[in-house]
Design a protein around this motif. Structure first.
Motif, PDB file in Angstrom:
ATOM      1  N   PRO A 175       0.821  -1.225   0.000  1.00  0.00           N
ATOM      2  CA  PRO A 175       0.000   0.000   0.000  1.00  0.00           C
ATOM      3  C   PRO A 175       0.852   1.272   0.000  1.00  0.00           C
ATOM      4  O   PRO A 175       0.454   2.276  -0.599  1.00  0.00           O
ATOM      5  N   ALA A 176       2.008   1.225   0.663  1.00  0.00           N
ATOM      6  CA  ALA A 176       2.879   2.401   0.697  1.00  0.00           C
ATOM      7  C   ALA A 176       3.393   2.729  -0.698  1.00  0.00           C
ATOM      8  O   ALA A 176       3.479   3.904  -1.082  1.00  0.00           O
ATOM      9  N   LEU A 177       3.722   1.702  -1.469  1.00  0.00           N
ATOM     10  CA  LEU A 177       4.185   1.928  -2.839  1.00  0.00           C
ATOM     11  C   LEU A 177       3.049   2.439  -3.710  1.00  0.00           C
ATOM     12  O   LEU A 177       3.226   3.370  -4.493  1.00  0.00           O
ATOM     13  N   ARG A 178       1.851   1.851  -3.553  1.00  0.00           N
ATOM     14  CA  ARG A 178       0.705   2.312  -4.352  1.00  0.00           C
ATOM     15  C   ARG A 178       0.389   3.772  -4.064  1.00  0.00           C
ATOM     16  O   ARG A 178      -0.055   4.511  -4.948  1.00  0.00           O
ATOM     17  N   LYS A 237      -4.253   3.705 -14.268  1.00  0.00           N
ATOM     18  CA  LYS A 237      -5.419   3.650 -13.387  1.00  0.00           C
ATOM     19  C   LYS A 237      -5.059   2.964 -12.077  1.00  0.00           C
ATOM     20  O   LYS A 237      -4.281   2.005 -12.049  1.00  0.00           O
ATOM     21  N   LEU A 238      -5.633   3.498 -11.001  1.00  0.00           N
ATOM     22  CA  LEU A 238      -5.440   2.946  -9.671  1.00  0.00           C
ATOM     23  C   LEU A 238      -6.720   2.270  -9.200  1.00  0.00           C
ATOM     24  O   LEU A 238      -7.797   2.485  -9.782  1.00  0.00           O
ATOM     25  N   PRO A 239      -6.658   1.422  -8.165  1.00  0.00           N
ATOM     26  CA  PRO A 239      -7.877   0.752  -7.686  1.00  0.00           C
ATOM     27  C   PRO A 239      -8.988   1.729  -7.340  1.00  0.00           C
ATOM     28  O   PRO A 239      -8.751   2.775  -6.751  1.00  0.00           O
ATOM     29  N   SER A 240     -10.200   1.377  -7.749  1.00  0.00           N
ATOM     30  CA  SER A 240     -11.444   2.130  -7.468  1.00  0.00           C
ATOM     31  C   SER A 240     -11.500   3.474  -8.166  1.00  0.00           C
ATOM     32  O   SER A 240     -12.412   4.253  -7.921  1.00  0.00           O
ATOM     33  N   GLN A 241     -10.535   3.801  -9.045  1.00  0.00           N
ATOM     34  CA  GLN A 241     -10.592   5.084  -9.755  1.00  0.00           C
ATOM     35  C   GLN A 241     -11.676   5.031 -10.818  1.00  0.00           C
ATOM     36  O   GLN A 241     -11.787   4.055 -11.561  1.00  0.00           O
ATOM     37  N   SER A 244      -7.742  -4.246  -4.281  1.00  0.00           N
ATOM     38  CA  SER A 244      -7.338  -5.409  -5.069  1.00  0.00           C
ATOM     39  C   SER A 244      -5.821  -5.539  -5.180  1.00  0.00           C
ATOM     40  O   SER A 244      -5.302  -6.612  -5.480  1.00  0.00           O
ATOM     41  N   GLY A 245      -5.115  -4.442  -4.953  1.00  0.00           N
ATOM     42  CA  GLY A 245      -3.673  -4.476  -5.090  1.00  0.00           C
ATOM     43  C   GLY A 245      -3.210  -4.420  -6.531  1.00  0.00           C
ATOM     44  O   GLY A 245      -2.019  -4.589  -6.812  1.00  0.00           O
ATOM     45  N   MET A 246      -4.130  -4.199  -7.459  1.00  0.00           N
ATOM     46  CA  MET A 246      -3.786  -4.134  -8.880  1.00  0.00           C
ATOM     47  C   MET A 246      -3.710  -2.686  -9.342  1.00  0.00           C
ATOM     48  O   MET A 246      -4.473  -1.835  -8.882  1.00  0.00           O
ATOM     49  N   VAL A 247      -2.793  -2.438 -10.250  1.00  0.00           N
ATOM     50  CA  VAL A 247      -2.624  -1.124 -10.875  1.00  0.00           C
ATOM     51  C   VAL A 247      -2.531  -1.348 -12.374  1.00  0.00           C
ATOM     52  O   VAL A 247      -1.858  -2.298 -12.823  1.00  0.00           O
ATOM     53  N   VAL A 248      -3.207  -0.522 -13.160  1.00  0.00           N
ATOM     54  CA  VAL A 248      -3.131  -0.635 -14.615  1.00  0.00           C
ATOM     55  C   VAL A 248      -2.020   0.278 -15.110  1.00  0.00           C
ATOM     56  O   VAL A 248      -1.981   1.467 -14.776  1.00  0.00           O
ATOM     57  N   VAL A 249      -1.110  -0.290 -15.902  1.00  0.00           N
ATOM     58  CA  VAL A 249      -0.019   0.496 -16.476  1.00  0.00           C
ATOM     59  C   VAL A 249      -0.107   0.464 -17.995  1.00  0.00           C
ATOM     60  O   VAL A 249      -0.587  -0.513 -18.584  1.00  0.00           O
TER      61      VAL A 249
END
Length: 201
Positions: A122-125, A155-159, A170-175
């Protein structure tokens, strides 16, 4: 004939003055041409301040004219082409829109692809935001290998917005990455094997 003779005599006696007047007229003409601004070219600009990660609507942009010297191959001119795209950086009102200021709504047109990857920390996100340039590395040997140094967070989670949502937590990030490494990024990123470095290496 006498009139012509008088004109010739006048020009002969005052040839320096006549030459100076003619030279002055030429200079004035050149200055006029130089000072005349070239016709502007239509470009897209932000109609109001837009935050990073903002999904563009039709009212967010407007067409204006800019000097040709300021127009580059990446300058955007079609309002319809940017609607639905996401700002990669914060934009000031009146700022010219270019490809580098936007995350494409259809990255495949520019040889890019959208790939979800796991970022469990979470700190990195919290350090990531849409438009952030990151490098993706994999540590399979003694030294980490760079998979791509031109990835951007899309995109970040729940954006909200953009037609692709991620569940919160979810811990997922779209790049957004070059298409040629999209498969490798997906395989490594979704199994948690990628290391993220902020910025381009």
């Amino acid at each position: 004939m006498k009139l012509l003779h008088r004109i010739a005599s006048f020009v002969s006696w005052h040839r320096r003055a006549v030459a100076a007047v003619l030279a002055g007229l030429c200079v004035a003409g050149v200055v006029s041409v130089v000072q005349s601004p070239p016709p502007g070219e239509p470009v897209l600009v932000a109609a109001r301040p837009l935050p990073v990660g903002h999904t563009i609507s039709a009212g967010d942009v407007t067409l204006t004219e800019a000097p040709p010297r300021l127009v580059t191959p990446g300058t955007l001119r079609d309002p319809d082409a940017v609607v639905g795209s996401t700002t990669a950086i914060a934009l000031e009102a009146g700022q010219v829109l270019t490809r580098s200021t936007m995350l494409s709504s259809d990255p495949s047109r520019d040889g890019r692809a959208l790939v979800p990857i796991a970022v469990q920390d979470p700190a990195l996100r919290s350090l990531l935001e849409p438009g952030t340039t990151v490098s993706l590395l994999v540590a399979l040997g003694e030294r980490p290998e760079v998979v791509t140094d031109s990835a951007r967070v899309a995109k970040l989670p729940s954006q909200e917005g953009g037609g692709l949502s991620l569940p919160s937590g979810s811990g997922m990030v779209v790049v957004e990455v070059p298409s040629e490494v999209a498969g490798e990024v997906a395989a490594l990123g979704q199994s948690g094997q990628l290391v993220i470095v902020l910025g381009a290496l």
